[in-house]
Motif scaffolding. Structure first.
Motif, PDB file in Angstrom:
ATOM      1  N   LEU A  84      -1.995   6.847 -15.237  1.00  0.00           N
ATOM      2  CA  LEU A  84      -3.139   6.039 -15.671  1.00  0.00           C
ATOM      3  C   LEU A  84      -2.961   4.566 -15.331  1.00  0.00           C
ATOM      4  N   SER A  85      -1.726   4.082 -15.412  1.00  0.00           N
ATOM      5  CA  SER A  85      -1.496   2.668 -15.126  1.00  0.00           C
ATOM      6  C   SER A  85      -1.874   2.331 -13.681  1.00  0.00           C
ATOM      7  N   TYR A  86      -1.628   3.257 -12.749  1.00  0.00           N
ATOM      8  CA  TYR A  86      -2.014   3.021 -11.357  1.00  0.00           C
ATOM      9  C   TYR A  86      -3.536   2.880 -11.253  1.00  0.00           C
ATOM     10  N   TRP A  87      -4.258   3.821 -11.862  1.00  0.00           N
ATOM     11  CA  TRP A  87      -5.721   3.802 -11.747  1.00  0.00           C
ATOM     12  C   TRP A  87      -6.324   2.612 -12.481  1.00  0.00           C
ATOM     13  N   ILE A  88      -5.778   2.277 -13.643  1.00  0.00           N
ATOM     14  CA  ILE A  88      -6.280   1.120 -14.400  1.00  0.00           C
ATOM     15  C   ILE A  88      -6.006  -0.168 -13.635  1.00  0.00           C
ATOM     16  N   PHE A  89      -4.796  -0.304 -13.108  1.00  0.00           N
ATOM     17  CA  PHE A  89      -4.447  -1.502 -12.351  1.00  0.00           C
ATOM     18  C   PHE A  89      -5.326  -1.621 -11.106  1.00  0.00           C
ATOM     19  N   ASP A  90      -5.585  -0.511 -10.441  1.00  0.00           N
ATOM     20  CA  ASP A  90      -6.466  -0.514  -9.269  1.00  0.00           C
ATOM     21  C   ASP A  90      -7.876  -0.939  -9.677  1.00  0.00           C
ATOM     22  N   TRP A  91      -8.340  -0.467 -10.816  1.00  0.00           N
ATOM     23  CA  TRP A  91      -9.675  -0.796 -11.311  1.00  0.00           C
ATOM     24  C   TRP A  91      -9.756  -2.266 -11.735  1.00  0.00           C
ATOM     25  N   LEU A  92      -8.668  -2.783 -12.324  1.00  0.00           N
ATOM     26  CA  LEU A  92      -8.670  -4.168 -12.810  1.00  0.00           C
ATOM     27  C   LEU A  92      -8.502  -5.208 -11.704  1.00  0.00           C
ATOM     28  N   LYS A  97      -7.687  -3.248  -2.921  1.00  0.00           N
ATOM     29  CA  LYS A  97      -7.570  -1.783  -2.923  1.00  0.00           C
ATOM     30  C   LYS A  97      -6.090  -1.476  -2.727  1.00  0.00           C
ATOM     31  N   LEU A  98      -5.414  -1.034  -3.799  1.00  0.00           N
ATOM     32  CA  LEU A  98      -3.960  -0.875  -3.776  1.00  0.00           C
ATOM     33  C   LEU A  98      -3.478  -0.024  -2.611  1.00  0.00           C
ATOM     34  N   SER A  99      -4.102   1.125  -2.407  1.00  0.00           N
ATOM     35  CA  SER A  99      -3.620   2.020  -1.344  1.00  0.00           C
ATOM     36  C   SER A  99      -3.742   1.376   0.035  1.00  0.00           C
ATOM     37  N   ASP A 100      -4.819   0.626   0.270  1.00  0.00           N
ATOM     38  CA  ASP A 100      -4.974  -0.058   1.563  1.00  0.00           C
ATOM     39  C   ASP A 100      -3.907  -1.134   1.747  1.00  0.00           C
ATOM     40  N   GLN A 101      -3.669  -1.899   0.685  1.00  0.00           N
ATOM     41  CA  GLN A 101      -2.673  -2.968   0.758  1.00  0.00           C
ATOM     42  C   GLN A 101      -1.268  -2.413   0.998  1.00  0.00           C
ATOM     43  N   LEU A 102      -0.957  -1.308   0.332  1.00  0.00           N
ATOM     44  CA  LEU A 102       0.359  -0.689   0.527  1.00  0.00           C
ATOM     45  C   LEU A 102       0.509  -0.157   1.943  1.00  0.00           C
ATOM     46  N   LYS A 103      -0.511   0.517   2.437  1.00  0.00           N
ATOM     47  CA  LYS A 103      -0.466   1.062   3.797  1.00  0.00           C
ATOM     48  C   LYS A 103      -0.300  -0.061   4.818  1.00  0.00           C
ATOM     49  N   ASP A 104      -0.914  -1.212   4.543  1.00  0.00           N
ATOM     50  CA  ASP A 104      -0.808  -2.359   5.449  1.00  0.00           C
ATOM     51  C   ASP A 104       0.509  -3.116   5.291  1.00  0.00           C
ATOM     52  N   GLY A 105       1.335  -2.702   4.324  1.00  0.00           N
ATOM     53  CA  GLY A 105       2.651  -3.308   4.171  1.00  0.00           C
ATOM     54  C   GLY A 105       2.682  -4.576   3.341  1.00  0.00           C
ATOM     55  N   ASN A 106       1.694  -4.767   2.463  1.00  0.00           N
ATOM     56  CA  ASN A 106       1.651  -5.965   1.628  1.00  0.00           C
ATOM     57  C   ASN A 106       2.770  -5.880   0.579  1.00  0.00           C
ATOM     58  N   LYS A 107       3.858  -6.609   0.832  1.00  0.00           N
ATOM     59  CA  LYS A 107       5.038  -6.554  -0.043  1.00  0.00           C
ATOM     60  C   LYS A 107       4.746  -7.087  -1.435  1.00  0.00           C
ATOM     61  N   ALA A 108       3.879  -8.091  -1.531  1.00  0.00           N
ATOM     62  CA  ALA A 108       3.545  -8.658  -2.837  1.00  0.00           C
ATOM     63  C   ALA A 108       2.893  -7.598  -3.725  1.00  0.00           C
ATOM     64  N   VAL A 109       1.985  -6.833  -3.156  1.00  0.00           N
ATOM     65  CA  VAL A 109       1.333  -5.763  -3.916  1.00  0.00           C
ATOM     66  C   VAL A 109       2.344  -4.670  -4.256  1.00  0.00           C
ATOM     67  N   GLY A 110       3.211  -4.340  -3.311  1.00  0.00           N
ATOM     68  CA  GLY A 110       4.240  -3.328  -3.565  1.00  0.00           C
ATOM     69  C   GLY A 110       5.158  -3.718  -4.699  1.00  0.00           C
ATOM     70  N   LEU A 111       5.599  -4.972  -4.704  1.00  0.00           N
ATOM     71  CA  LEU A 111       6.490  -5.460  -5.758  1.00  0.00           C
ATOM     72  C   LEU A 111       5.765  -5.501  -7.096  1.00  0.00           C
ATOM     73  N   LEU A 112       4.543  -6.002  -7.084  1.00  0.00           N
ATOM     74  CA  LEU A 112       3.770  -6.068  -8.323  1.00  0.00           C
ATOM     75  C   LEU A 112       3.542  -4.680  -8.898  1.00  0.00           C
ATOM     76  N   LEU A 113       3.196  -3.720  -8.062  1.00  0.00           N
ATOM     77  CA  LEU A 113       2.963  -2.355  -8.530  1.00  0.00           C
ATOM     78  C   LEU A 113       4.262  -1.721  -9.044  1.00  0.00           C
ATOM     79  N   ALA A 114       5.378  -2.008  -8.386  1.00  0.00           N
ATOM     80  CA  ALA A 114       6.673  -1.510  -8.873  1.00  0.00           C
ATOM     81  C   ALA A 114       6.939  -2.043 -10.279  1.00  0.00           C
ATOM     82  N   CYS A 115       6.662  -3.325 -10.482  1.00  0.00           N
ATOM     83  CA  CYS A 115       6.864  -3.927 -11.794  1.00  0.00           C
ATOM     84  C   CYS A 115       5.912  -3.339 -12.837  1.00  0.00           C
TER      85      CYS A 115
END
Length: 129
Positions: A84-92, A97-115
């Motif tokens: 749920l946290s993934y979907w809520i964070f994506d919605w907020l 778009k989290l999946s697009d940013q991750l696929k494009d290699g956005n490290k900031a989004v990757g680190l934030l999502l890991a946290c």
């Protein structure tokens, strides 16, 4: 606890960890392992955060429950919170778009999502006790 109980618990924990990783990786429209093989650091950070988040929930569920059934039940509750946290964070974050940013290699989004995964795991683990 006997050696058999320890072994059975270990096997269950490993299977739950693997199942959790597989399910979370299915939430993205790309292949996580393929992206890791390409050296996508953003996906690696997120994958690591998922692994740690699941491990935190599993560890607390195993520590606070005397039966494998109760451990699995509390793991399921905590795991649902991670999903749920993934979907809520994506919605907020409508501009990202989290999946697009991750696929494009956005490290900031990757680190934030890991946290987010690790933080939610810590918070939810306090409810399991």
């Amino acid at each position: 606890m006997t050696a058999v109980n320890v072994f059975v618990s270990f096997v269950v924990i490993v299977l739950l960890q693997l199942a959790g990783m597989v399910i979370l990786s299915k939430m993205t429209p790309f292949n996580d392992i393929e992206e890791l093989n390409k050296g996508n650091v953003a996906v690696g950070l997120t994958f690591g955060g998922q692994f740690l988040g699941i491990a935190i929930i599993l560890g607390v569920a195993a520590y606070t429950n005397s039966s494998i059934g109760h451990m699995a039940l509390w793991f399921a509750v905590g795991y649902a919170c991670l999903v749920l946290s993934y979907w809520i964070f994506d919605w907020l974050t409508p501009g990202i778009k989290l999946s697009d940013q991750l696929k494009d290699g956005n490290k900031a989004v990757g680190l934030l999502l890991a946290c987010v995964y690790i933080g939610v795991a810590f918070a939810v683990s306090s409810l399991i006790v």
